[in-house]
Design a protein around this motif. Sequence first.
Motif, PDB file in Angstrom:
ATOM      1  N   GLU A 242       0.973  -1.358  -0.141  1.00 14.24           N
ATOM      2  CA  GLU A 242       0.096   0.084  -0.025  1.00 14.24           C
ATOM      3  C   GLU A 242       0.846   1.271  -0.552  1.00 14.24           C
ATOM      4  OE1 GLU A 242      -4.059   2.013   2.610  1.00 14.24           O
ATOM      5  OE2 GLU A 242      -2.547   0.544   3.493  1.00 14.24           O
ATOM      6  N   VAL A 243       0.817   1.875  -0.638  1.00 15.70           N
ATOM      7  CA  VAL A 243       1.570   3.785  -1.217  1.00 15.70           C
ATOM      8  C   VAL A 243       0.574   4.046  -0.273  1.00 15.70           C
ATOM      9  CG1 VAL A 243       2.048   5.364  -2.665  1.00 15.70           C
ATOM     10  CG2 VAL A 243       2.894   3.001  -3.038  1.00 15.70           C
ATOM     11  N   LEU A 244       1.428   5.052   1.037  1.00 17.81           N
ATOM     12  CA  LEU A 244       0.643   5.879   1.103  1.00 17.81           C
ATOM     13  C   LEU A 244       1.251   7.725   1.087  1.00 17.81           C
ATOM     14  CD1 LEU A 244       0.560   5.116   5.377  1.00 17.81           C
ATOM     15  CD2 LEU A 244      -0.830   4.976   3.593  1.00 17.81           C
ATOM     16  N   TYR A 245       0.731   8.027  -0.261  1.00 20.57           N
ATOM     17  CA  TYR A 245       0.729   9.569  -0.818  1.00 20.57           C
ATOM     18  C   TYR A 245       0.593  10.515  -0.163  1.00 20.57           C
ATOM     19  CZ  TYR A 245       1.541  12.830  -4.237  1.00 20.57           C
ATOM     20  OH  TYR A 245       2.472  14.115  -4.834  1.00 20.57           O
ATOM     21  N   SER A 246       1.506  11.496   0.007  1.00 21.00           N
ATOM     22  CA  SER A 246       1.113  13.214   0.478  1.00 21.00           C
ATOM     23  C   SER A 246       2.543  13.873  -0.664  1.00 21.00           C
ATOM     24  CB  SER A 246       1.812  13.016   1.837  1.00 21.00           C
ATOM     25  OG  SER A 246       1.084  12.743   2.270  1.00 21.00           O
ATOM     26  N   ASN A 247       1.907  15.325  -0.697  1.00 22.59           N
ATOM     27  CA  ASN A 247       2.310  16.468  -1.421  1.00 22.59           C
ATOM     28  C   ASN A 247       2.391  17.658  -0.562  1.00 22.59           C
ATOM     29  OD1 ASN A 247       3.114  18.457  -3.663  1.00 22.59           O
ATOM     30  ND2 ASN A 247       2.859  17.155  -4.819  1.00 22.59           N
ATOM     31  N   ALA A 248       4.260  17.908  -0.391  1.00 21.47           N
ATOM     32  CA  ALA A 248       3.901  19.282   0.623  1.00 21.47           C
ATOM     33  C   ALA A 248       3.488  20.684  -0.430  1.00 21.47           C
ATOM     34  CB  ALA A 248       4.936  18.719   1.625  1.00 21.47           C
ATOM     35  N   ASP A 249       3.489  20.540  -1.244  1.00 19.45           N
ATOM     36  CA  ASP A 249       2.914  21.962  -1.790  1.00 19.45           C
ATOM     37  C   ASP A 249       4.205  22.703  -1.389  1.00 19.45           C
ATOM     38  OD1 ASP A 249       0.299  21.054  -3.204  1.00 19.45           O
ATOM     39  OD2 ASP A 249      -0.900  20.981  -0.948  1.00 19.45           O
TER      40      ASP A 249
ATOM     41  N   LYS B  77       4.882  21.161   6.485  1.00 17.18           N
ATOM     42  CA  LYS B  77       3.823  20.404   6.233  1.00 17.18           C
ATOM     43  C   LYS B  77       3.964  18.724   5.763  1.00 17.18           C
ATOM     44  CE  LYS B  77       0.086  19.984   2.628  1.00 17.18           C
ATOM     45  NZ  LYS B  77      -0.464  20.551   1.868  1.00 17.18           N
ATOM     46  N   GLN B  78       5.425  18.894   5.049  1.00 22.41           N
ATOM     47  CA  GLN B  78       6.098  17.469   5.333  1.00 22.41           C
ATOM     48  C   GLN B  78       6.400  16.538   6.273  1.00 22.41           C
ATOM     49  OE1 GLN B  78       9.774  17.241   2.267  1.00 22.41           O
ATOM     50  NE2 GLN B  78       8.526  16.390   1.363  1.00 22.41           N
ATOM     51  N   GLN B  79       7.226  17.172   7.012  1.00 19.65           N
ATOM     52  CA  GLN B  79       7.625  17.221   8.281  1.00 19.65           C
ATOM     53  C   GLN B  79       6.375  16.836   9.331  1.00 19.65           C
ATOM     54  OE1 GLN B  79      10.059  17.109  10.151  1.00 19.65           O
ATOM     55  NE2 GLN B  79      10.071  15.963  11.664  1.00 19.65           N
ATOM     56  N   GLN B  80       4.920  16.999   9.028  1.00 19.29           N
ATOM     57  CA  GLN B  80       3.717  16.559   9.945  1.00 19.29           C
ATOM     58  C   GLN B  80       3.746  15.218   8.395  1.00 19.29           C
ATOM     59  OE1 GLN B  80       1.305  19.950   9.184  1.00 19.29           O
ATOM     60  NE2 GLN B  80       1.428  20.494  10.985  1.00 19.29           N
ATOM     61  N   GLN B  81       3.345  15.376   7.572  1.00 14.74           N
ATOM     62  CA  GLN B  81       3.145  14.321   6.396  1.00 14.74           C
ATOM     63  C   GLN B  81       4.156  13.073   6.376  1.00 14.74           C
ATOM     64  OE1 GLN B  81       4.022  15.584   3.003  1.00 14.74           O
ATOM     65  NE2 GLN B  81       1.157  16.545   2.652  1.00 14.74           N
ATOM     66  N   ALA B  82       5.283  13.299   7.084  1.00 13.38           N
ATOM     67  CA  ALA B  82       5.989  12.410   7.376  1.00 13.38           C
ATOM     68  C   ALA B  82       6.061  11.502   8.616  1.00 13.38           C
ATOM     69  CB  ALA B  82       7.071  12.737   7.621  1.00 13.38           C
ATOM     70  N   GLU B  83       5.526  12.389   9.970  1.00 10.68           N
ATOM     71  CA  GLU B  83       5.121  11.617  11.107  1.00 10.68           C
ATOM     72  C   GLU B  83       3.868  10.952  11.167  1.00 10.68           C
ATOM     73  OE1 GLU B  83       4.789  15.817  13.089  1.00 10.68           O
ATOM     74  OE2 GLU B  83       6.833  15.704  13.278  1.00 10.68           O
ATOM     75  N   SER B  84       2.923  11.478   9.677  1.00  7.40           N
ATOM     76  CA  SER B  84       1.280  10.449  10.223  1.00  7.40           C
ATOM     77  C   SER B  84       2.284   9.657   9.052  1.00  7.40           C
ATOM     78  CB  SER B  84       0.354  11.580   8.683  1.00  7.40           C
ATOM     79  OG  SER B  84      -0.175  10.529   8.956  1.00  7.40           O
ATOM     80  N   ALA B  85       2.903   9.732   8.431  1.00  8.57           N
ATOM     81  CA  ALA B  85       3.105   8.156   7.429  1.00  8.57           C
ATOM     82  C   ALA B  85       4.083   7.376   8.424  1.00  8.57           C
ATOM     83  CB  ALA B  85       3.954   8.427   6.200  1.00  8.57           C
ATOM     84  N   LEU B  86       4.861   7.317   9.303  1.00 10.33           N
ATOM     85  CA  LEU B  86       5.481   6.810   9.810  1.00 10.33           C
ATOM     86  C   LEU B  86       4.509   6.549  11.412  1.00 10.33           C
ATOM     87  CD1 LEU B  86       8.746   8.896  10.747  1.00 10.33           C
ATOM     88  CD2 LEU B  86       8.869   6.167   9.845  1.00 10.33           C
ATOM     89  N   ALA B  87       3.523   6.758  11.712  1.00  7.61           N
ATOM     90  CA  ALA B  87       2.752   6.546  12.714  1.00  7.61           C
ATOM     91  C   ALA B  87       2.075   5.323  12.148  1.00  7.61           C
ATOM     92  CB  ALA B  87       1.948   7.861  13.458  1.00  7.61           C
ATOM     93  N   SER B  88       1.056   5.963  10.974  1.00  6.46           N
ATOM     94  CA  SER B  88       0.660   4.861  10.263  1.00  6.46           C
ATOM     95  C   SER B  88       0.901   2.981   9.853  1.00  6.46           C
ATOM     96  CB  SER B  88       0.207   5.249   8.866  1.00  6.46           C
ATOM     97  OG  SER B  88      -0.387   6.271   8.901  1.00  6.46           O
ATOM     98  N   GLY B  89       2.772   3.350  10.318  1.00 10.38           N
ATOM     99  CA  GLY B  89       3.123   2.068  10.368  1.00 10.38           C
ATOM    100  C   GLY B  89       4.318   1.423   8.759  1.00 10.38           C
ATOM    101  N   VAL B  90       4.198   2.585   8.313  1.00  9.17           N
ATOM    102  CA  VAL B  90       4.889   2.646   6.892  1.00  9.17           C
ATOM    103  C   VAL B  90       7.163   2.456   6.612  1.00  9.17           C
ATOM    104  CG1 VAL B  90       4.328   4.596   5.651  1.00  9.17           C
ATOM    105  CG2 VAL B  90       6.164   4.718   6.576  1.00  9.17           C
ATOM    106  N   SER B  91       6.868   1.249   6.325  1.00  4.35           N
ATOM    107  CA  SER B  91       8.317  -0.144   6.600  1.00  4.35           C
ATOM    108  C   SER B  91       9.197   0.882   5.699  1.00  4.35           C
ATOM    109  CB  SER B  91       7.683  -0.897   5.808  1.00  4.35           C
ATOM    110  OG  SER B  91       6.729  -1.818   6.086  1.00  4.35           O
TER     111      SER B  91
END
Length: 361
Positions: free
Chosen positions: A76-83, A88-102
């Motif tokens: 599963e790809v968890l995708y974000s664009n930081a605009d 915002k990218q820092q928050q997106q990364a934290e969210s991805a890590l909290a979601s359990g990305v490998s």
Amino acid sequence: MKKSTKRLASIAVGALLTAGALTACASGDTGGGDDGGDSAGAAKIGLLLPETKTTRYEAFDRPLFEAKVAELGDYEVLYSNADQDAAKQQQQAESALASGVSVLVLDPVDGAAAASIVNLANAQDVPVVSYDRLITGGELAYYISFDNEKVGELQGTALVEKLEADGKAEGGILMVNGSPTDGNATLFKEGAHSVIDESGLKVLAEYDTPDWSPDKAQEWVAGQISQYRDEIAGVYAANDGTAGGAIAALKAANVTPLPVVTGQDAELAAIQRIVAGDQYMTIYKAIKDEAELAAEIAVKLANGEEVTGDTDVDGTPATLLEPVVVTVDNILDTVVADGFYTVEDICTPEYADACAAAGIQ
């Protein structure tokens, strides 16, 4: 940044394919960092891209990466664009890590600021692939990009040679560089200066374009036209977006003939400007190879496999792909031959006559 220890002669993309059954996967569009997919049991791969002003990321990088991951298995790809927003990218990364990305595949808004993301991922034993732009800090698992200093060298060489051919070898040029927070922009500029500074060209003025903004490039060039108008023989534009902004300013000021203008990324609008004679050249980068290789590396890392590079950059295993100059003379042999665009994409009714005159049909 240190230069890589060797130049890449060729790439062996196929060697990185993951063995085993290939099944389709679900891809979650996180947008602002939220998980949009629901693939129970699927390993998660985070893909964080920096901005949308450069059209390549949404039009090519993301779909090509996601398609390759889907081909390689149940991920599963968890995708974000930081605009273009590092916070915002820092928050997106934290969210991805909290979601359990490998694994995280990260194209940073700000290469230095993104080191905090890498450190956070390192603390959670999540490998990070630095994609297209180099992250200058933390322990990276892999770096995939192009030879970015060579990109600038190719741009500078094309500009110098064209002006020499036009009898303007000692003309004045404007330099519209990339974003000051993008490490690649620094390399493009260094590469271009290594050629331009050895030529007879005079740099009239130089600008680092915040956020790679075409509007800001246009505004700056408009100001320079009022000061240097008849002295401007060429414009070094670091990418196609800034080139478009520069050309818009030149046309608005009725500058004729248009100076020689460079670019990068082989955006469709730039290819059409080249056909029309408004822009001289662009740099074509095989984004398909880059995105697919990133997907293959990410899958290997998600499976705990070892990865090795063709070279290394600052001690990180790396692959640096080769950029290619595109002018009106080789559009068919580059972006069309590779399936990046079709003749129909380029030769819309507005450009039909110019295409015919250039033999693009």
